[in-house]
Design a protein around this motif. Structure first.
Motif, short mmCIF file in Angstrom:
data_model
loop_
_atom_site.label_atom_id
_atom_site.label_comp_id
_atom_site.label_asym_id
_atom_site.label_seq_id
_atom_site.Cartn_x
_atom_site.Cartn_y
_atom_site.Cartn_z
N GLU A 112 28.19 -12.29 -20.59
CA GLU A 112 27.57 -10.97 -20.40
C GLU A 112 27.47 -10.64 -18.91
OE1 GLU A 112 23.87 -8.31 -22.12
OE2 GLU A 112 24.46 -10.20 -23.05
N SER A 131 27.90 -13.76 -31.44
CA SER A 131 27.14 -15.01 -31.56
C SER A 131 28.00 -16.13 -32.12
CB SER A 131 25.92 -14.81 -32.47
OG SER A 131 26.33 -14.41 -33.77
N LEU A 178 20.80 -15.60 -27.89
CA LEU A 178 21.46 -16.10 -26.68
C LEU A 178 21.05 -17.54 -26.36
CD1 LEU A 178 21.32 -12.92 -24.44
CD2 LEU A 178 23.29 -13.84 -25.65
N ARG A 207 28.44 -7.90 -28.00
CA ARG A 207 27.88 -9.25 -27.87
C ARG A 207 28.10 -10.02 -29.17
NH1 ARG A 207 21.66 -9.44 -26.71
NH2 ARG A 207 22.30 -8.80 -24.61
N TYR A 265 30.39 -2.89 -24.45
CA TYR A 265 30.38 -4.35 -24.51
C TYR A 265 29.84 -4.79 -25.86
CZ TYR A 265 29.22 -9.23 -23.50
OH TYR A 265 29.13 -10.61 -23.54
#
Length: 322
Positions: A165, A185, A73, A183, A181
């Protein structure tokens, strides 16, 4: 007549001030500058950074080399920048994700957003967009959320970085939905929405205009408090369906703490020239972003206030430090 002692003191102070400025400050930059981008190649931040770097390099008279360092993140790239020599030859693309939210998302990160960086400028603010397949566009956001409410667990939502997020958590909480959800990159969210593995994506508009304008993607809503002006004014906000919903991101450029002030002032001046060029500014606003020009001092102060705000946003969204 001035007191000779005073003259000596003033002269000594002048010499000290001169010595405090690095000998190469007058010739900076004398070699290429590295711009660390803590996002994957092809992502909206990468696209903006490359557009900026090309103009910026022309302004400063040196090549600006993009170094992508995605992961964790955005904290991997930021940690690398924090360790760089504070001479102005390493800049980093920073954001609310890396400088305001990260300390509250991780129990430990390898940098201090306040102590380890000095600001050049915040250069723009941008809401996110909720995207979906064109065939779902006829439902509108309210209809899409109703479908998700009736079919829990069957409509994955995808996002990248911290802002997305938080938006996902806010959306699911306020809409009363329960969906997985994913995530990301990199820059694969639009592709996976089109392909059907995601029912909805949370993304920046940057770089997606061709897909939207060609009808391959539908924009359900912006996450800004009010509708955007100009060509995007027909797109509603999330707040029109979920009153009070609003969250935008901010981005800009930083250098390692300890970088000499004359160098920071030079980088800021050239940054301001770039972002205020009419065609550069128009291209930025074309992506649904608003150009912002904060001075280094204003930006440093802003980051200090944004940390507590993001701490509350994360807490309210139920996101705990890992």
């Amino acid at each position: 007549m001035q007191n000779p002692a005073c003259i000596f003191v003033l002269a000594a102070a002048s010499v000290a001030a001169t010595l405090a400025i690095p000998a190469n400050a007058d010739t900076f930059p004398s070699k290429p500058i590295t711009l660390i981008v803590p996002y994957a190649p092809g992502s909206p931040p990468d696209q903006y950074s490359r557009r900026f770097a090309e103009r910026f390099g022309t302004k400063v008279g040196q090549k600006v080399v993009i170094e992508n360092r995605p992961g964790a993140l955005t904290t991997i790239g930021m940690a690398q920048a924090a360790r760089a020599k504070p001479d102005g030859y390493t800049m980093v693309y920073g954001s609310n994700s890396s400088l305001a939210a990260a300390p509250y998302l991780f129990k430990k990160i390898a940098y201090d957003p306040i102590k380890d960086f000095s600001a050049i400028a915040v250069t723009y603010e941008s809401p996110m967009i909720l995207i979906g397949r064109p065939e779902d566009g006829k439902l509108g956001l309210a209809g899409m959320l109703e479908r998700m409410r009736k079919e829990p667990g069957k409509h994955p939502i995808g996002g990248a970085a911290i802002t997305q997020e938080v938006i996902n958590k806010m959306l699911q909480k306020q809409a009363g939905i329960e969906q997985p959800y994913a995530r990301y990159s990199g820059a694969n969210i639009p592709t996976d929405v089109i392909g059907g593995s995601l029912s909805m994506g949370i993304n920046a508009l940057s770089g997606l205009q061709p897909l939207v304008e060609s009808g391959k993607l539908h924009v359900f809503a912006f996450t800004s408090a009010k509708r955007l002006p100009g060509k995007w004014s027909q797109v509603p906000t999330v707040a029109e369906t979920l009153p009070g919903f609003e969250l935008s991101s901010w981005v800009g450029f930083w250098v390692p703490s300890g970088t000499p002030k004359p160098v920071i002032d030079f980088l800021y001046a050239k940054t301001a020239e770039v972002i205020n060029e009419p065609d550069f500014k128009a291209a930025t606003e074309e992506t649904g972003a608003a150009t912002v020009q904060m001075t280094p001092a204003e930006t440093d102060a802003y980051v200090k206030t944004e940390g507590p705000r993001w701490q509350k946003l994360l807490r309210d969204a139920g996101i705990e430090a890992q």
